[in-house]
Design a protein around this motif. Structure first.
Motif, PDB file in Angstrom:
ATOM      1  N   ASP A  82      39.040  42.062 -40.581  1.00 57.19           N
ATOM      2  CA  ASP A  82      37.806  41.374 -40.957  1.00 57.19           C
ATOM      3  C   ASP A  82      36.589  42.136 -40.450  1.00 57.19           C
ATOM      4  N   PHE A  83      36.678  42.632 -39.223  1.00 54.11           N
ATOM      5  CA  PHE A  83      35.666  43.568 -38.750  1.00 54.11           C
ATOM      6  C   PHE A  83      36.259  44.427 -37.645  1.00 54.11           C
ATOM      7  N   TYR A 129      32.192  45.733 -41.088  1.00 52.18           N
ATOM      8  CA  TYR A 129      32.640  44.451 -41.629  1.00 52.18           C
ATOM      9  C   TYR A 129      33.350  44.617 -42.972  1.00 52.18           C
ATOM     10  N   LEU A 161      32.484  38.277 -44.669  1.00 54.82           N
ATOM     11  CA  LEU A 161      31.168  37.707 -44.402  1.00 54.82           C
ATOM     12  C   LEU A 161      30.816  36.636 -45.424  1.00 54.82           C
ATOM     13  N   GLN A 166      29.717  33.816 -34.930  1.00 51.93           N
ATOM     14  CA  GLN A 166      30.403  33.362 -36.142  1.00 51.93           C
ATOM     15  C   GLN A 166      31.499  34.343 -36.528  1.00 51.93           C
ATOM     16  N   SER A 167      31.208  35.640 -36.386  1.00 50.80           N
ATOM     17  CA  SER A 167      32.199  36.658 -36.723  1.00 50.80           C
ATOM     18  C   SER A 167      33.441  36.518 -35.853  1.00 50.80           C
ATOM     19  N   LYS A 212      29.578  47.106 -35.600  1.00 48.87           N
ATOM     20  CA  LYS A 212      30.745  46.564 -36.295  1.00 48.87           C
ATOM     21  C   LYS A 212      30.800  47.092 -37.729  1.00 48.87           C
ATOM     22  N   VAL A 236      28.893  33.931 -43.085  1.00 49.94           N
ATOM     23  CA  VAL A 236      28.291  34.513 -41.880  1.00 49.94           C
ATOM     24  C   VAL A 236      26.911  35.035 -42.241  1.00 49.94           C
ATOM     25  N   ALA A 244      25.319  35.290 -35.893  1.00 48.12           N
ATOM     26  CA  ALA A 244      26.230  36.067 -36.730  1.00 48.12           C
ATOM     27  C   ALA A 244      27.338  36.707 -35.896  1.00 48.12           C
ATOM     28  N   HIS A 245      26.997  37.180 -34.706  1.00 45.00           N
ATOM     29  CA  HIS A 245      27.984  37.786 -33.810  1.00 45.00           C
ATOM     30  C   HIS A 245      29.084  36.783 -33.470  1.00 45.00           C
ATOM     31  N   ALA A 285      36.997  35.259 -37.612  1.00 43.30           N
ATOM     32  CA  ALA A 285      37.866  36.384 -37.962  1.00 43.30           C
ATOM     33  C   ALA A 285      39.320  36.104 -37.606  1.00 43.30           C
TER      34      ALA A 285
END
Length: 339
Positions: free
Chosen positions: A122-123, A182, A187, A208-209, A180, A192, A205-206, A213
């Protein structure tokens, strides 16, 4: 209208987009675009011009990137978070990296992208060089981030999948948007987005990732150089009331962690540790006249979080030291910590 180069359909090859928010930084943008052109690993470039006084035009773009570059222009300044959100909608590649115009890649980015070929993720989080460390004669990140990478077991050893406690340790590192790579669909599937705040727009966003993920990769390659300069208009240097809105971003982050992992989780512990460190840092940055209001807002944020689903009792059992730190910060904001 033709789809952007690298538009992904079923069975399409992977491709990498470079997303650059920029405002009044023509020199930095030009240097970054020259570097991107030389690297040859980007199938698309999306430049989000956040109402620069002199608008970014396509003739600023190197010839080799011209055919795959989109320039988005905002008439009214909305901040880097809004610029990244707008740019994300224009990405047609399978993967992307957000990057700031005043930072630079290292030679490790193309081999990292090559190393990720065939990986399902995912990232991918990668390390970086920080100019403050370089000024101190050290090659690497700031000490706290280096420690967290070591605690996660990812400071060496190449590319590896991380989860659980290791992922939570990495989530505590500085919440940057540009360290990152992504998967674009990740996303979009999880919604995100960056907070559209003047500062601290990367925090939500950080987290949420990390919260959403399913497959996180960590690479010990340092693929970026982050420049921090004293003075000027960089977000790091702002000391005004804009900083008081940090708790909006932290509340978004906490909601994301709660929704995916519940209240009692290693990721929530990591977020609380991060929040306490950030609160101390911001308090030392802001103008003295704002500190009382900042303390009140900090106490309110922490109090609300500790009041959810028995978090206070669980935190006291799981990490008494962190529980004490949170209590002292709350007391500072309610006046109970003052003699």
């Amino acid at each position: 209208m033709t789809a952007p180069r690298g538009q992904q359909g079923a069975g399409a090859a992977r491709s990498l987009a470079l997303v650059i928010p920029v405002r009044n930084d023509a020199r930095g943008l030009a240097a970054l675009l020259r570097q991107a052109a030389e690297m040859g690993c980007f199938s698309q470039v999306v430049i989000a011009d956040d109402a620069s006084d002199r608008r970014v035009r396509r003739w600023h773009v190197p010839l080799s990137l011209l055919g795959c570059t989109t320039v988005l222009r905002s008439r009214v300044q909305g901040g880097a978070g809004q610029a990244r959100n707008r740019a994300l909608a224009a990405v047609g590649c399978s993967h992307l990296v957000f990057f700031d115009s005043d930072d630079l890649f290292t030679a490790d980015l193309p081999p990292l992208w090559q190393e990720l070929d065939g990986e399902d993720f995912d990232f991918c989080l990668f390390r970086h060089y920080d100019s403050r460390a370089l000024a101190q004669g050290r090659l690497g990140q700031m000490p706290v981030d280096d420690l967290l990478w070591r605690m996660a077991g990812c400071a060496a050893g190449g590319l590896q999948m991380v989860s659980g406690l290791a992922a939570a340790r990495l989530a505590e590192t500085a919440n940057y948007p540009w360290n990152k790579i992504y998967r674009t669909a990740f996303l979009r599937e999880h919604g995100v987005r960056f907070s559209e705040l003047p500062v601290h727009n990367d925090i939500a966003a950080h987290w949420q990732s990390f919260a959403c993920a399913g497959r996180i990769l960590a690479s010990d390659r340092a693929a970026a150089v982050h420049a921090v300069r004293e003075g000027g208009g960089r977000l790091t240097n702002r000391r005004s009331a804009e900083r008081l809105r940090v708790f909006e971003a932290l509340a978004e982050a906490a909601a994301a962690v709660r929704a995916r992992h519940g209240t009692a989780s290693v990721l929530m512990l990591a977020l609380l540790r991060f929040a306490c460190g950030l609160i101390d840092w911001v308090r030392g940055q802001i103008e003295t006249g704002l500190q009382a209001e900042f303390d009140r807002l900090a106490a309110g944020f922490l109090g609300r979080e500790l009041g959810r689903d028995g978090l206070s009792g669980w935190l006291s059992r799981e990490d008494p030291v962190l529980a004490l730190r949170v209590t002292l910060l709350m007391a500072q904001g309610t006046g109970r910590g003052q003699s």
